[in-house]
Design an enzyme around this catalytic site. Structure first.
Site, mmCIF file in Angstrom:
data_model
loop_
_atom_site.group_PDB
_atom_site.id
_atom_site.type_symbol
_atom_site.label_atom_id
_atom_site.label_comp_id
_atom_site.label_asym_id
_atom_site.label_seq_id
_atom_site.Cartn_x
_atom_site.Cartn_y
_atom_site.Cartn_z
ATOM 1 N N GLY A 189 -17.559 8.074 -2.235
ATOM 2 C CA GLY A 189 -16.454 8.139 -3.206
ATOM 3 C C GLY A 189 -16.673 7.051 -4.235
ATOM 4 O O GLY A 189 -17.812 6.641 -4.481
ATOM 5 N N ASN A 190 -15.597 6.534 -4.824
ATOM 6 C CA ASN A 190 -15.739 5.515 -5.868
ATOM 7 C C ASN A 190 -16.541 4.322 -5.356
ATOM 8 O O ASN A 190 -17.508 3.886 -5.989
ATOM 9 C CB ASN A 190 -14.350 5.073 -6.358
ATOM 10 C CG ASN A 190 -14.425 3.821 -7.227
ATOM 11 O OD1 ASN A 190 -14.641 2.713 -6.739
ATOM 12 N ND2 ASN A 190 -14.287 3.989 -8.522
ATOM 13 N N LYS A 236 0.863 -1.193 0.000
ATOM 14 C CA LYS A 236 0.000 0.000 0.000
ATOM 15 C C LYS A 236 0.892 1.233 0.000
ATOM 16 O O LYS A 236 2.003 1.200 0.551
ATOM 17 C CB LYS A 236 -0.879 0.013 1.258
ATOM 18 C CG LYS A 236 -2.094 0.885 1.133
ATOM 19 C CD LYS A 236 -3.130 0.155 0.309
ATOM 20 C CE LYS A 236 -4.490 0.720 0.351
ATOM 21 N NZ LYS A 236 -5.475 -0.298 -0.049
ATOM 22 N N GLY A 281 -18.440 3.838 -2.395
ATOM 23 C CA GLY A 281 -19.776 4.102 -1.858
ATOM 24 C C GLY A 281 -20.780 4.493 -2.938
ATOM 25 O O GLY A 281 -21.915 4.012 -2.943
ATOM 26 N N GLY A 317 -20.119 6.815 2.973
ATOM 27 C CA GLY A 317 -19.070 7.081 1.990
ATOM 28 C C GLY A 317 -19.679 7.198 0.610
ATOM 29 O O GLY A 317 -20.516 6.382 0.228
HETATM 30 N N1 GLU Z 1 -7.220 -0.030 -3.398
HETATM 31 C C1 GLU Z 1 -7.968 -1.224 -3.629
HETATM 32 C C2 GLU Z 1 -8.019 -2.107 -2.396
HETATM 33 O O1 GLU Z 1 -7.865 -1.634 -1.294
HETATM 34 C C3 GLU Z 1 -7.506 -1.960 -4.870
HETATM 35 C C4 GLU Z 1 -6.071 -2.332 -4.918
HETATM 36 C C5 GLU Z 1 -5.593 -2.773 -6.291
HETATM 37 O O2 GLU Z 1 -6.375 -2.742 -7.223
HETATM 38 O O3 GLU Z 1 -4.420 -3.127 -6.372
HETATM 39 O O4 GLU Z 1 -8.275 -3.279 -2.456
#
Ligand code: GLU
Length: 415
Positions: free
Chosen positions: A219-220, A105, A222, A217
């Site tokens: 955003g994308n 992350k 929610g 939420g």
């Molecule tokens: N950010 C998204 C998650 O938390 C997707 C991560 C990704 O597509 O690599 O699962």
């Protein structure tokens, strides 16, 4: 909201299932430590000519199962501890869904609402400049997360490709369709979550048609969760909120109208036939399904007793703390855990990587069918283990995920 450390909450879940898995203490210790962490400074020129340095992080938590994978968040209160916790969650999520990927992350401490589009582009490119030798299709593949989107991923892929001197579409996922993005990626997290709810509803005897749903939420995740709830499953979305607060209408909200206003003004407006509601009030509504789809730690020991929903589907990462989980368990509230429920995003990201590496293009219908199959298989594996051992769905999901990671570490001779 009390001070909640997501990483500690995640480690607490690991401890709980390490006992069941009879993990050796040294193996457990490896699972509780990120393999690599990078802290970078990102100096960029602001529109007024001054130079400002932002802080950035990338945590590559565990790569036993393959290249690490996970989003990049832009948030003013980002901390390395949160990113660590989220990177650990990505590791378990990829392992639970049997993807040949590890977990990572990233984050940048910034407020996107205070940056111009040009500043945002320079910051996104600076992040890649700082980390380009540490990422790549066979190392670590970033994607969108909170306050990042397809446009930002397009800039990042471009920056990476320019530095490397080749088109490297597979280095970043969640890109626009015109530069190797995948059909179905935009609403994949929400859609995947609904496929899990669909399976769980059958087991729990919840009729989805007209079921009352509250979503925290917008955003994308929610906003897509709200759109799909109404359009495919015929649920009644009675309340939604964003960071500023929300709206409620017991007969059901006009979701397309809310989307229109949010697109035009950047916020949720209260229609004349609805009332305003705070984020905290939304969480304690008497609904069939509660979907926290924003921040981590929103359901904690201080408010868990007030939750009345029968089913909580964690579309966000880590919205229920480990302390709250024990209270909900006592109240008989079923929680569909994040690593199961919100895996759709990374699953379609994985489909995107496969398409990019093969110079291929899959159509939307094919992707939806593959996603539905993966989500329902994961749910069934988790549900079966939970029933067999009389444990929660979260414990079962962690048990499967951690076993998959440990098997890979052992096959590689690490333990
Ligand atoms: N950010 C998204 C998650 O938390 C997707 C991560 C990704 O597509 O690599 O699962």
């Amino acid at each position: 909201m009390p001070d909640i450390n997501l990483f500690e909450s995640v480690l607490d879940h690991v401890c709980r299932c390490a006992v069941d898995l009879k993990l050796l203490p040294n193996v457990e210790a490896i699972l509780k430590m990120p393999m690599r962490e990078y802290h970078v400074s990102l100096p960029i020129r602001m529109d007024d000519g001054t130079i400002k340095a932002f802080r950035g992080f990338r945590v590559q938590y565990n790569d036993a199962r393959g290249p690490t994978k996970g989003g990049i968040r832009y948030h003013p209160e980002e901390t390395i501890d949160t990113i660590r916790g989220l990177a650990a969650l990505m590791t378990w999520k990829c392992a639970l869904h049997h993807l040949p990927l590890g977990g990572a992350k990233g984050g940048v401490v910034c407020n996107t609402k205070e940056l111009s589009r040009a500043e945002l582009e320079r910051l996104s490119r600076a992040y890649i400049k700082a980390l380009c030798h540490l990422i790549g299709p066979d190392k670590d593949v970033p994607a969108p997360d909170m306050y990042t989107n397809a446009e930002i991923m397009g800039w990042m892929m471009d920056e990476y490709s320019r530095i490397m001197g080749r088109s490297s579409f597979g280095a970043i996922t969640g890109k626009p369709l015109s530069v190797g993005g995948s059909e179905g990626r935009e609403d994949a997290t929400a859609r995947g979550g609904w496929y899990v709810i669909e399976e769980a509803a059958k087991d729990l005897g919840i009729a989805l048609k007209d079921a009352k749903v509250a979503i925290q939420g917008f955003g994308n995740v929610g906003s897509n969760a709200a759109a799909l709830a109404a359009s495919i499953f015929g649920c009644r979305v009675v309340a939604v909120s964003d960071s500023r607060g929300g709206v409620i209408r017991r007969e059901g909200l006009d979701v397309p109208a809310l989307h229109r206003v949010k697109r035009e003004t950047g916020r949720i407006a209260t229609p004349p036939d609805a009332s305003s509601i705070s984020n905290e009030e939304l969480l304690s509504l008497d609904v069939d399904i509660l979907i926290p789809a924003a921040l981590e730690g929103v359901i904690h020991e201080g408010n868990a007793e007030r939750i009345k929903a029968g089913l909580i589907a964690e579309f966000a990462n880590g919205p229920v703390t480990s302390g709250a989980e024990r209270i909900l368990e006592r109240q008989g509230i079923v929680v569909l855990p994040d690593i199961l429920c919100n895996g759709g995003g990374v699953i379609v990201s994985y489909f995107e990587m496969v398409q990019n590496l093969n110079l291929d293009r899959w159509d939307e219908e094919f992707i939806h069918a593959k996603l539905r199959k993966k989500m329902s298989e994961a749910y069934q594996e988790v549900r079966d283990l939970a029933m067999r051992h009389g444990i929660t769905l979260r414990q079962a999901a962690y048990t499967i995920a951690i076993k998959n990671v440990v098997d890979a570490m052992s096959a590689r001779g690490w333990v």
